[in-house]
Design an enzyme around this catalytic site. Structure first.
Site, PDB file in Angstrom:
ATOM      1  N   GLY A   1       0.751  -8.255  -6.497  1.00 28.80           N
ATOM      2  CA  GLY A   1       1.013  -6.955  -7.114  1.00 28.80           C
ATOM      3  C   GLY A   1       1.558  -7.024  -8.538  1.00 28.80           C
TER       4      GLY A   1
ATOM      5  N   TYR B   1      13.169   5.576  -0.190  1.00 28.31           N
ATOM      6  CA  TYR B   1      12.612   4.912  -1.379  1.00 28.31           C
ATOM      7  C   TYR B   1      13.098   5.634  -2.645  1.00 28.31           C
ATOM      8  CZ  TYR B   1       8.910   2.904  -4.377  1.00 28.31           C
ATOM      9  OH  TYR B   1       8.219   2.256  -5.365  1.00 28.31           O
TER      10      TYR B   1
ATOM     11  N   THR C   1      -1.954  -1.753  -5.742  1.00 27.68           N
ATOM     12  CA  THR C   1      -1.390  -3.057  -5.342  1.00 27.68           C
ATOM     13  C   THR C   1      -1.386  -3.136  -3.818  1.00 27.68           C
ATOM     14  OG1 THR C   1       0.863  -2.227  -5.096  1.00 27.68           O
ATOM     15  CG2 THR C   1       0.267  -3.041  -7.294  1.00 27.68           C
TER      16      THR C   1
HETATM   17  P1  NDP Z   1       3.800  -5.376  -3.465  1.00 24.76           P
HETATM   18  O1  NDP Z   1       4.041  -5.000  -2.050  1.00 24.76           O
HETATM   19  O2  NDP Z   1       2.423  -5.648  -3.898  1.00 24.76           O
HETATM   20  O3  NDP Z   1       4.757  -6.574  -3.856  1.00 24.76           O
HETATM   21  C1  NDP Z   1       6.130  -6.443  -3.589  1.00 24.76           C
HETATM   22  C2  NDP Z   1       6.736  -7.770  -3.339  1.00 24.76           C
HETATM   23  O4  NDP Z   1       8.114  -7.575  -2.979  1.00 24.76           O
HETATM   24  C3  NDP Z   1       6.089  -8.526  -2.195  1.00 24.76           C
HETATM   25  O5  NDP Z   1       5.455  -9.645  -2.742  1.00 24.76           O
HETATM   26  C4  NDP Z   1       7.242  -8.945  -1.291  1.00 24.76           C
HETATM   27  O6  NDP Z   1       7.277 -10.350  -1.148  1.00 24.76           O
HETATM   28  C5  NDP Z   1       8.471  -8.618  -2.124  1.00 24.76           C
HETATM   29  N1  NDP Z   1       9.612  -8.312  -1.262  1.00 24.76           N
HETATM   30  C6  NDP Z   1       9.753  -7.335  -0.339  1.00 24.76           C
HETATM   31  N2  NDP Z   1      10.952  -7.437   0.275  1.00 24.76           N
HETATM   32  C7  NDP Z   1      11.564  -8.521  -0.278  1.00 24.76           C
HETATM   33  C8  NDP Z   1      12.821  -9.145  -0.089  1.00 24.76           C
HETATM   34  N3  NDP Z   1      13.709  -8.698   0.819  1.00 24.76           N
HETATM   35  N4  NDP Z   1      13.121 -10.232  -0.840  1.00 24.76           N
HETATM   36  C9  NDP Z   1      12.244 -10.694  -1.732  1.00 24.76           C
HETATM   37  N5  NDP Z   1      11.048 -10.163  -1.970  1.00 24.76           N
HETATM   38  C10 NDP Z   1      10.715  -9.086  -1.244  1.00 24.76           C
HETATM   39  O7  NDP Z   1       4.421  -4.179  -4.352  1.00 24.76           O
HETATM   40  P2  NDP Z   1       4.075  -3.690  -5.841  1.00 24.76           P
HETATM   41  O8  NDP Z   1       3.622  -4.798  -6.659  1.00 24.76           O
HETATM   42  O9  NDP Z   1       3.271  -2.465  -5.726  1.00 24.76           O
HETATM   43  O10 NDP Z   1       5.523  -3.193  -6.295  1.00 24.76           O
HETATM   44  C11 NDP Z   1       6.382  -3.943  -7.142  1.00 24.76           C
HETATM   45  C12 NDP Z   1       7.545  -3.044  -7.521  1.00 24.76           C
HETATM   46  O11 NDP Z   1       7.067  -1.894  -8.197  1.00 24.76           O
HETATM   47  C13 NDP Z   1       8.340  -2.527  -6.316  1.00 24.76           C
HETATM   48  O12 NDP Z   1       9.705  -2.493  -6.619  1.00 24.76           O
HETATM   49  C14 NDP Z   1       7.798  -1.125  -6.144  1.00 24.76           C
HETATM   50  O13 NDP Z   1       8.709  -0.279  -5.498  1.00 24.76           O
HETATM   51  C15 NDP Z   1       7.565  -0.715  -7.591  1.00 24.76           C
HETATM   52  N6  NDP Z   1       6.622   0.361  -7.752  1.00 24.76           N
HETATM   53  C16 NDP Z   1       5.317   0.215  -7.350  1.00 24.76           C
HETATM   54  C17 NDP Z   1       4.440   1.269  -7.490  1.00 24.76           C
HETATM   55  C18 NDP Z   1       3.021   1.161  -7.065  1.00 24.76           C
HETATM   56  O14 NDP Z   1       2.329   2.193  -7.017  1.00 24.76           O
HETATM   57  N7  NDP Z   1       2.501  -0.021  -6.750  1.00 24.76           N
HETATM   58  C19 NDP Z   1       4.876   2.564  -8.030  1.00 24.76           C
HETATM   59  C20 NDP Z   1       6.250   2.597  -8.444  1.00 24.76           C
HETATM   60  C21 NDP Z   1       7.082   1.527  -8.301  1.00 24.76           C
HETATM   61  P3  NDP Z   1       6.955 -11.134   0.216  1.00 24.76           P
HETATM   62  O15 NDP Z   1       5.620 -10.663   0.696  1.00 24.76           O
HETATM   63  O16 NDP Z   1       6.923 -12.531  -0.211  1.00 24.76           O
HETATM   64  O17 NDP Z   1       8.092 -10.819   1.159  1.00 24.76           O
END
Ligand code: NDP
Length: 259
Positions: free
Chosen positions: A17, A157, A194
């Site tokens: 992502g 969230y 993503t």
């Molecule tokens: P993804 O789900 O694609 O990636 C998020 C990552 O966060 C995963 O790789 C996961 O890793 C990791 N993660 C979750 N929990 C934990 C934890 N406890 N410790 C460490 N890592 C963790 O999300 P996005 O790329 O879409 O989002 C990235 C950021 O952007 C987030 O904060 C999201 O809220 C924010 N965002 C995204 C939007 C969107 O539309 N995509 C819109 C607005 C904000 P693993 O799998 O290794 O656990």
């Protein structure tokens, strides 16, 4: 000459992502990148391999952003591997589709732990290590347009992302007041395609078309964003091009919050 030459960056939740794309862009611009992942170890290794293949420098470490002791371990490992830390992107996140009546103490606590406590710990401990190196440093906290214009379905969230907004400003004021060379800013993505949204659509029992179809009507620019849109905003805030910017809100949301 890269825009991040000589800098070391750590990005949380970066095996996929927005975090993954940010790491790729940072590495292309000359940063050494520590990718952190919660559980997706294989995916993180693949990102490292691809960055190295492209001539960049990267490594990965597991870090559950909710755990204080793991933050120490990850930051110390970054400094052992690359010598210092200049940039932290607090990117890790999860999205649970529950409104205020459906939310439970468990679902609330999980989202607050990952996205409010996780960002607090990252910001606090990055400052500890960054202030020692005397170089220009940048902490970028990833919030969401949901911190500004809420939707009922993302109750906890929205709360967690709202916390990111003000904790960032408070930390920015602190660092400025202490004359640390550390900026702290927030990025607010709109909907970006993503794995997070793929999972959210599945959890809500919607096809991707249905899920994004509704979201699309709220993006005046007329399309859903791409990870690169956020990665380039992060690049600007990470680079010395943004030295006079701290405590700021950067919306990268196709106009979502302009309405
Ligand atoms: P993804 O789900 O694609 O990636 C998020 C990552 O966060 C995963 O790789 C996961 O890793 C990791 N993660 C979750 N929990 C934990 C934890 N406890 N410790 C460490 N890592 C963790 O999300 P996005 O790329 O879409 O989002 C990235 C950021 O952007 C987030 O904060 C999201 O809220 C924010 N965002 C995204 C939007 C969107 O539309 N995509 C819109 C607005 C904000 P693993 O799998 O290794 O656990």
């Amino acid at each position: 000459m890269g825009r991040l030459d000589g800098k070391v960056a750590m990005v949380t939740g970066a095996a996929m992502g927005l975090g993954e794309e940010t790491c790729r862009v940072f590495a292309k611009e000359g940063a050494k990148v520590m990718i952190t992942t919660g559980k997706s170890v294989q995916a993180a290794q693949m990102v490292v391999d691809e960055i190295r293949k492209d001539g960049g420098d990267a490594a990965f470490i597991q870090l559950d952003v909710r755990k204080e002791e793991e933050w120490h371990r990850a930051l110390e490992q970054t400094i052992r591997t690359f010598g210092k830390i200049n940039i932290l992107v607090n990117n890790a996140g999860i999205a649970i589709g529950k409104n205020v009546e459906e939310a439970t103490l468990d679902s609330w606590s999980l989202e607050m732990d990952v996205m409010a406590t996780g960002v607090f710990l990252g910001t606090k401990y990055a400052i500890k290590y960054m202030k020692e190196n005397g170089e220009n440093c940048s902490i970028i906290n990833i919030s969401s347009m949901e911190a500004i214009a809420a939707e009922s379905i993302w109750f906890s969230y929205c709360a967690a992302k709202g916390a990111v907004r003000t904790l960032t400003k408070s930390a920015a004021l602190h660092c400025g007041g202490k004359r640390y060379k550390i900026r702290v800013n927030t990025v607010y993505p709109g909907y970006i395609h993503t794995p997070m949204n793929e999972k959210a659509a599945k959890d809500l029992g919607l096809s991707l078309e249905e899920y994004y179809g509704d979201a699309l009507t709220r993006h005046p620019i007329g399309y859903i964003g791409k990870p690169k849109d956020i990665a380039y905003a992060n690049l600007f805030l990470a680079s010395d091009e943004s030295l006079f910017i701290t405590g700021a809100d950067l919306c990268v949301d196709g106009g979502y919050t302009a309405q």
